[in-house]
Design an enzyme around this catalytic site. Structure first.
Site, PDB file in Angstrom:
ATOM      1  N   ARG A 177       0.838  -1.216   0.000  1.00  0.00           N
ATOM      2  CA  ARG A 177       0.000   0.000   0.000  1.00  0.00           C
ATOM      3  C   ARG A 177       0.870   1.262   0.000  1.00  0.00           C
ATOM      4  NH1 ARG A 177      -3.343  -3.360   3.750  1.00  0.00           N
ATOM      5  NH2 ARG A 177      -1.508  -3.175   5.051  1.00  0.00           N
ATOM      6  N   SER A 274       9.678   2.681   7.225  1.00  0.00           N
ATOM      7  CA  SER A 274       9.015   1.392   7.524  1.00  0.00           C
ATOM      8  C   SER A 274       9.260   1.042   8.992  1.00  0.00           C
ATOM      9  CB  SER A 274       9.492   0.299   6.570  1.00  0.00           C
ATOM     10  OG  SER A 274      10.892   0.056   6.670  1.00  0.00           O
ATOM     11  N   ARG A 275      10.317   0.308   9.282  1.00  0.00           N
ATOM     12  CA  ARG A 275      10.716   0.037  10.656  1.00  0.00           C
ATOM     13  C   ARG A 275      12.237   0.136  10.736  1.00  0.00           C
ATOM     14  NH1 ARG A 275       6.340   0.945  11.999  1.00  0.00           N
ATOM     15  NH2 ARG A 275       4.812  -0.319  13.095  1.00  0.00           N
ATOM     16  N   ASP A 299      12.745   8.096   9.252  1.00  0.00           N
ATOM     17  CA  ASP A 299      11.631   8.344  10.178  1.00  0.00           C
ATOM     18  C   ASP A 299      11.680   7.351  11.330  1.00  0.00           C
ATOM     19  OD1 ASP A 299       9.011   9.412  10.960  1.00  0.00           O
ATOM     20  OD2 ASP A 299       8.192   7.487  10.288  1.00  0.00           O
ATOM     21  N   GLU A 304      14.680   2.603  18.698  1.00  0.00           N
ATOM     22  CA  GLU A 304      13.876   3.762  19.092  1.00  0.00           C
ATOM     23  C   GLU A 304      13.628   3.763  20.584  1.00  0.00           C
ATOM     24  OE1 GLU A 304      10.340   4.573  16.681  1.00  0.00           O
ATOM     25  OE2 GLU A 304      11.558   4.064  14.947  1.00  0.00           O
ATOM     26  N   HIS A 322       9.650   9.258  13.981  1.00  0.00           N
ATOM     27  CA  HIS A 322       8.550   8.305  13.699  1.00  0.00           C
ATOM     28  C   HIS A 322       7.197   9.041  13.586  1.00  0.00           C
ATOM     29  CE1 HIS A 322       7.469   3.780  14.242  1.00  0.00           C
ATOM     30  NE2 HIS A 322       6.651   4.364  13.386  1.00  0.00           N
ATOM     31  N   ILE A 323       7.164   9.988  12.655  1.00  0.00           N
ATOM     32  CA  ILE A 323       5.950  10.805  12.511  1.00  0.00           C
ATOM     33  C   ILE A 323       5.255  10.565  11.169  1.00  0.00           C
ATOM     34  CG2 ILE A 323       6.636  12.673  14.075  1.00  0.00           C
ATOM     35  CD1 ILE A 323       7.522  14.248  11.491  1.00  0.00           C
TER      36      ILE A 323
HETATM   37  N1  LIG Z   1       6.921   5.116   9.885  1.00  0.00           N
HETATM   38  C1  LIG Z   1       5.629   4.993  10.121  1.00  0.00           C
HETATM   39  O1  LIG Z   1       5.024   5.760  10.872  1.00  0.00           O
HETATM   40  C2  LIG Z   1       4.866   3.912   9.434  1.00  0.00           C
HETATM   41  C3  LIG Z   1       3.534   4.156   9.090  1.00  0.00           C
HETATM   42  C4  LIG Z   1       2.842   3.136   8.473  1.00  0.00           C
HETATM   43  C5  LIG Z   1       3.468   1.928   8.200  1.00  0.00           C
HETATM   44  N2  LIG Z   1       4.742   1.740   8.550  1.00  0.00           N
HETATM   45  C6  LIG Z   1       5.428   0.482   8.230  1.00  0.00           C
HETATM   46  O2  LIG Z   1       5.236   0.233   6.840  1.00  0.00           O
HETATM   47  C7  LIG Z   1       4.955  -1.131   6.641  1.00  0.00           C
HETATM   48  C8  LIG Z   1       4.192  -1.322   5.356  1.00  0.00           C
HETATM   49  O3  LIG Z   1       2.856  -0.878   5.471  1.00  0.00           O
HETATM   50  P1  LIG Z   1       1.811  -1.145   4.289  1.00  0.00           P
HETATM   51  O4  LIG Z   1       0.483  -0.692   4.759  1.00  0.00           O
HETATM   52  O5  LIG Z   1       2.329  -0.626   2.993  1.00  0.00           O
HETATM   53  O6  LIG Z   1       1.844  -2.731   4.271  1.00  0.00           O
HETATM   54  P2  LIG Z   1       1.652  -3.704   3.025  1.00  0.00           P
HETATM   55  O7  LIG Z   1       1.428  -5.037   3.611  1.00  0.00           O
HETATM   56  O8  LIG Z   1       0.624  -3.147   2.117  1.00  0.00           O
HETATM   57  O9  LIG Z   1       3.059  -3.650   2.266  1.00  0.00           O
HETATM   58  C9  LIG Z   1       4.192  -4.343   2.663  1.00  0.00           C
HETATM   59  C10 LIG Z   1       4.816  -4.933   1.408  1.00  0.00           C
HETATM   60  O10 LIG Z   1       6.085  -5.486   1.762  1.00  0.00           O
HETATM   61  C11 LIG Z   1       6.256  -6.640   0.961  1.00  0.00           C
HETATM   62  N3  LIG Z   1       7.274  -7.505   1.535  1.00  0.00           N
HETATM   63  C12 LIG Z   1       7.188  -8.350   2.581  1.00  0.00           C
HETATM   64  N4  LIG Z   1       8.362  -8.988   2.776  1.00  0.00           N
HETATM   65  C13 LIG Z   1       9.206  -8.520   1.825  1.00  0.00           C
HETATM   66  C14 LIG Z   1      10.547  -8.803   1.491  1.00  0.00           C
HETATM   67  N5  LIG Z   1      11.258  -9.692   2.177  1.00  0.00           N
HETATM   68  N6  LIG Z   1      11.096  -8.152   0.457  1.00  0.00           N
HETATM   69  C15 LIG Z   1      10.374  -7.245  -0.261  1.00  0.00           C
HETATM   70  N7  LIG Z   1       9.098  -6.956   0.004  1.00  0.00           N
HETATM   71  C16 LIG Z   1       8.524  -7.580   1.031  1.00  0.00           C
HETATM   72  C17 LIG Z   1       4.865  -7.274   0.954  1.00  0.00           C
HETATM   73  O11 LIG Z   1       4.725  -8.223  -0.088  1.00  0.00           O
HETATM   74  C18 LIG Z   1       3.979  -6.058   0.798  1.00  0.00           C
HETATM   75  O12 LIG Z   1       3.719  -5.775  -0.559  1.00  0.00           O
HETATM   76  C19 LIG Z   1       4.200  -1.540   7.908  1.00  0.00           C
HETATM   77  O13 LIG Z   1       4.302  -2.918   8.172  1.00  0.00           O
HETATM   78  C20 LIG Z   1       4.842  -0.707   8.984  1.00  0.00           C
HETATM   79  O14 LIG Z   1       5.876  -1.419   9.611  1.00  0.00           O
HETATM   80  C21 LIG Z   1       5.468   2.715   9.170  1.00  0.00           C
HETATM   81  O1  LIG Z   2       2.941   0.913  11.614  1.00  0.00           O
HETATM   82  C1  LIG Z   2       2.442   2.024  11.760  1.00  0.00           C
HETATM   83  O2  LIG Z   2       1.237   2.253  11.579  1.00  0.00           O
HETATM   84  C2  LIG Z   2       3.312   3.204  12.128  1.00  0.00           C
HETATM   85  O3  LIG Z   2       4.566   2.896  12.503  1.00  0.00           O
HETATM   86  C3  LIG Z   2       2.660   4.223  12.991  1.00  0.00           C
HETATM   87  O4  LIG Z   2       1.672   4.814  12.234  1.00  0.00           O
END
Ligand SMILES: NC(=O)c1ccc[n+]([C@@H]2O[C@H](COP(=O)([O-])OP(=O)(O)OC[C@H]3O[C@@H](n4cnc5c(N)ncnc54)[C@H](O)[C@@H]3O)[C@@H](O)[C@H]2O)c1
Ligand SMILES: O=C(O)[C@H](O)CO
Length: 399
Positions: A177, A274-275, A299, A304, A322-323
């Site tokens: 996504r 991401s993380r 981010d 953390e 992390h915002i």
């Molecule tokens: N910094 C933040 O505040 C924040 C906010 C939202 C999400 N996130 C992080 O972003 C991540 C992704 O969110 P999303 O809604 O897009 O999830 P999502 O499930 O839609 O997307 C994750 C993608 O990663 C792919 N993936 C998994 N393992 C993989 C690998 N080994 N190599 C390559 N691709 C791989 C999956 O197939 C998937 O398409 C979350 O799990 C979260 O940890 C961080």
């Molecule tokens: O995974 C998440 O949703 C973020 O890290 C915080 O929004």
């Protein structure tokens, strides 16, 4: 076992039949209304500590608790899930889409459903990743500090020269996504070409780039292109900007390591929203020191709230706390989804059919559907988590 220390809470609807605890205050009021209008007594922790310990949360759960709304900073494992089960609880929701802080097997063993908040934060998070990309590529933070320090003496040909994005290649690792939304922003906004790596094909994203390329060509402009890389290394070698958007699991831990940093372009921009542990941060600091033209926008961090030694001194790093999901609309929507996940489970509602389409739950003027908005792990429905919840929606075609 010694009784857990009491912890301060604010109580809403004290006579409610179901006891729901939120470990933090969350933005907006709709989530509170949704719970209290549905016979829940809501207790919101008011302890000023930023991160609650397992003991703090045990005290909040107490002897009777139907469901908990928790945060990504908390350690949700066997201790908490078994306590929640003993207290009669069946529902937990993380106020985040990522749930690497949750031991889903422990939740499953204890019959606790685990909710998360997909979709509502996609664009907000992608926009922050795009902001970090621009800030790093155009050296915004360095230039801002320079101005504030009173060092600006007038325009100079070499002053804060950075990277042009137009016509360059954006690399996305994890084109789900958020990764797909980010890719579209960078392609449409800056006419970048795309190379991506994901376990699944991002068909919709590919179609978007093809169509946009045709549009540009028809208008006499250089068309944009896309490529699905066979390996992550192909992305790292070819891209000028690389943004990381996978979930954190065993396959993505230290995905960016010294060997992979070494194959990236010397003037590349690397972004991580991401993380933190997706990057080996010690190796990154070394790389930043040796390669001043290599820039990062971060981010998230490996430990953390801390940064690895040396990172704060690297001028070629832009760092924010992390915002990425921190827009008002998104944070209020995340609060709504977590409340509806917990409420839906307490009420025995079914799991919503498509966790990528949560809009019906977010409409302030409508009653939300009688469903659990997004359940990532459920005893009777332990369909993915390791293989990933959205396995029915593979192809990364969320966006
Ligand atoms: N910094 C933040 O505040 C924040 C906010 C939202 C999400 N996130 C992080 O972003 C991540 C992704 O969110 P999303 O809604 O897009 O999830 P999502 O499930 O839609 O997307 C994750 C993608 O990663 C792919 N993936 C998994 N393992 C993989 C690998 N080994 N190599 C390559 N691709 C791989 C999956 O197939 C998937 O398409 C979350 O799990 C979260 O940890 C961080
Ligand atoms: O995974 C998440 O949703 C973020 O890290 C915080 O929004």
């Amino acid at each position: 076992m010694a009784a857990a220390k009491p912890i301060s809470v604010e109580v809403w609807n004290p006579s409610g039949k179901y006891r729901v605890v939120s470990t933090k205050s969350m933005p907006g009021t709709r989530w509170i209304r949704l719970l209290t209008d549905n016979d829940c007594r809501l207790e919101i922790c008011t302890d000023p500590k930023t991160i609650l310990s397992v003991d703090d949360i045990l005290a909040l759960i107490g002897n009777r608790c139907d469901g908990v709304i928790g945060q990504l900073t908390e350690d949700w494992g066997e201790v908490l899930f078994s306590a929640l089960k003993r207290a009669g609880g069946t529902a937990f929701s993380n106020m985040a889409v990522g749930y690497n802080n949750v031991d889903v097997e422990a939740a499953n063993r204890n019959g606790i459903a685990v909710g998360n908040t997909p979709g509502v934060l996609t664009e907000t998070t992608a926009e922050l990743a795009a902001s970090l990309t621009l800030a790093a590529a155009r050296r915004i933070v360095e230039a801002d500090q320079f101005m504030r320090a009173g060092l600006y003496e007038g325009w100079l040909p070499h002053l804060f020269v950075g990277n042009l994005l137009k016509g360059q290649t954006v690399g996305v690792i994890g084109a789900g996504r958020i990764g797909s939304a980010y890719a579209r922003m960078m392609i449409e906004g800056f006419k970048m070409n795309l190379i991506y790596y994901d376990l699944y094909q991002a068909t919709r994203l590919e179609k978007f780039v093809t169509a946009y390329g045709l549009f540009l060509k028809a208008n006499g402009e250089q068309p944009v292109t896309w490529k699905r890389a066979a390996t992550m290394e192909d992305v790292l070698r070819e891209a000028d900007v690389i943004s990381l958007h996978p979930l954190l699991d065993k396959t993505t831990y230290h995905l960016i390591n010294p060997e992979r940093l070494a194959i990236m372009k010397k003037e590349a921009v690397l972004v991580n929203a991401s993380r933190g542990p997706v990057i080996d941060e010690v190796a990154l600091v070394e790389h930043l020191k040796k390669n001043p033209m290599f820039r990062v926008g971060l981010d998230v961090f490996e430990d953390e709230p801390y940064m690895k030694p040396g990172l704060a001194e690297c001028k070629n790093a832009v760092v924010v706390p992390h915002i990425a999901s921190a827009s008002k609309w998104t944070r209020e929507g995340m609060a709504t989804l977590t409340a509806l996940n917990v409420l839906g489970k307490i009420k025995g509602y079914p799991v919503w059919g498509n966790p990528n389409q949560v809009e019906p739950f977010l409409d302030e003027n409508a009653t939300p559907p009688p469903a659990c908005a997004s359940i990532a792990c459920h005893l009777q429905n332990f369909r993915d988590v390791v293989g990933h919840i959205q396995s029915e929606y593979v192809g990364s075609d969320y966006y």
